[in-house]
Structure formats: structure tokens, C-alpha cells
Design a protein around this motif. Sequence first.
Motif, short mmCIF file in Angstrom:
data_model
loop_
_atom_site.label_atom_id
_atom_site.label_comp_id
_atom_site.label_asym_id
_atom_site.label_seq_id
_atom_site.Cartn_x
_atom_site.Cartn_y
_atom_site.Cartn_z
N ARG A 71 0.86 -1.25 0.01
CA ARG A 71 -0.13 -0.11 -0.16
C ARG A 71 0.97 1.22 0.04
NH1 ARG A 71 -5.32 -0.19 0.82
NH2 ARG A 71 -5.42 1.90 1.75
N GLY A 72 1.98 1.14 0.87
CA GLY A 72 3.02 2.44 0.97
C GLY A 72 3.43 2.54 -0.58
N ARG A 73 3.85 1.55 -1.19
CA ARG A 73 4.55 1.67 -2.59
C ARG A 73 3.33 2.24 -3.44
NH1 ARG A 73 7.70 -4.22 -2.10
NH2 ARG A 73 9.46 -3.10 -1.19
N ILE A 74 2.21 1.73 -3.64
CA ILE A 74 0.98 2.42 -4.41
C ILE A 74 0.82 3.54 -4.22
CG2 ILE A 74 -1.02 2.12 -4.94
CD1 ILE A 74 -1.06 -1.02 -4.37
N LEU A 75 1.12 4.19 -2.97
CA LEU A 75 0.72 5.59 -2.63
C LEU A 75 1.67 6.19 -3.06
CD1 LEU A 75 -0.84 5.11 1.06
CD2 LEU A 75 -1.76 6.34 -0.93
N ALA A 76 2.99 5.84 -3.25
CA ALA A 76 3.99 6.72 -3.40
C ALA A 76 4.17 6.84 -5.01
CB ALA A 76 5.57 6.00 -2.93
#
Length: 336
Positions: A71-76
Motif C-alpha cells: 500500500r505504501g508503494r502504491i501510494l508513493a
Amino acid sequence: MGAALASDQFRAALQAAEAESATPIERAEMLMEIAMGLQARPQSADEINSAIELYDKALTICPPQEARLLRGRILARKATALQAIPEQGTKSLESARFIFEEVIPLLGEIGMPEEVAEAEMNLGLCLQSLAGAGRAKITDAIAAYQRALRTFARGTHPKEYAILQNNLATAFLSMPMTDERGKMREALAVQAFEEALKVVTLVDDPVEYAMLQNNLGNALQYVSSSHVIENNLRAIEAYDEALKVRTRETMPIEYANTISNKANCLWNLPGDAEDSQVGNGMNLSMALMYYREAREIFAVHGDLGRAQIVGEALMQVERELMELSAVLDRPSTLLS
């Protein structure tokens, strides 16, 4: 053709998101990868918006607890797409900033150092753009770049290191130069450009090399220093390096930018580097030649604003040459 392919990719991604044969995490990863492909070389703002839609779809599918890093990678990645949206105003940049500030602590906790550094670098770009609109502090952008440099070092990540040094330099130069700290920031900008050029070479990265040399020349030319002549001579050397790549045939606008920058430098450079009182007729005539060529190129390519700016400088140089000729009591042959 490109738009049709992007549309096909978008539809295929939405179909894949509904596939029951894949787990939610697999589907979210698939959507992120396709979105990154759309975002990589967008042909229009529609493709960037499609990428953002896919990132949002991935976030709705991705389990919030068991896939925190994903999720963090998608948000970034979504934040970088928001940065790329052409718009009037700062709404998308503000959204990107909020996401980066939210996700960096998460990446720092469970991600890789390079992911954190990339997010810090992009946050710096976001803040720098917002600072230009009066919506952020440029010092915060500089701090983000400096944090990224803890990971993106010259020896291990030369490409990112060069980008960060160029960004730092432009950030330093965008700050007010009204006090002693301004002089220090100018010196830091020159140093940053020189650091970037330690890893960007003419052979391996000619376009980036030329950009950095042009920017270094500008920084040297306008830096507040007691070594004005020395700095101007170094600036001319930097412009000449840039012109090894920026030719009239292959990069006409960039070529015109650099020769007009070089003309500015020559205009302010005395004819004798050992004696600043010596007339600079030769340098003025060279500046005149470069201004004429730059004005012609800008006009041919429809950049009338820059053509006018260069034309105004050209007229001033012409007047100075005429005055110099009158002082020397001989007719000028430079204005034909």
C-alpha cells in the motif's frame, strides 16, 4: 496508436482487477505495474489520470493490514503521478505532498532505504514547485534533498546523486540573495553543480552533461564574488562544454539558450583579464554575434518572448560598441 494502446492497457487492467483466479495482493500489484507503465511515457494528461485511477483501484483491493508495504508503494507511485499532472494551481501538488509526508515514515519502517530516498527526492521536487507558488518553504525542499543524499551517494547511486545535486543547486539559487547567507547559498549552488558533473559525463550522459554545464555557467556568471573575471572565464568554459552537445542542428532552442548565456557573460567580461579597465571591444563583438544568432533562432521557432529579450540586449551591446568606436576615434565595422 499510442493513445489506443494506453486505452487497451487500461481496460485490460480493470478486467484483471476482477479476476477471481488471483489474490487481492496479486491483483493490486498487477494494477500498480500497469499504472506505472501508463505513467512512464505518457502521451497526454489522460494517461496520467488513467494511471491515478488504477492506483486508486489497487488501493481499494489491497488488504490494509497484511500488505502495508505494498500500500505504501502504491501510494508513493500515485503521488508521483499527481506531480506530473499539468494544471493551473497547486491542488495536485498539495495532494502529492500530503501522500509523501504520510508514506515516508511507513517506508522508513518496513521498506528499503532506496524507496525512502526516492520518496524524499520526489517530496523535495513537490515542495520546490510549491515554494515557487508561495505554498511551501524552499528550505523544506532542500532538507528533503539532503535526507535523500544519505542513501543516494555518489559512489553507489550516481544517477540519483546527480539529480539531487542539480535540484539542490536550483533550490539554492531560487532563494533571496540579499544578505551574506545569500552569497553562501550561491557558492553552495556552484559546488552542487560541480558535484553533479563528477558523475555525469559527456560520453555517457551528453544531454544531462550539457544541461549541467549550462547551469553551472549561469551560476558562476551571477555569483557574488570578488573573483568576477575568474568566475566569468570559468563560466565561458562551462558554456563551451555545453555547446559540444547543444548544436544548432540537433538542439536549436537549447543551443540558443546557451549562446545567449555566453553572450551575457562576454558582455560583462573585460578584454584583458589582468586589467578590468581595458576596453572589451572584442568580447562585445562576440556577444553581438551570439545575440544575433540566438534572436534569429528564437524567432524562427516561435519563441517571441525570448527573441525580444535577446533583441533588447543586442541593441544595448550595439550602442556600447558605437560608443567604444567613437572613443577610439575610428569607424566601427561591427554593425553591418
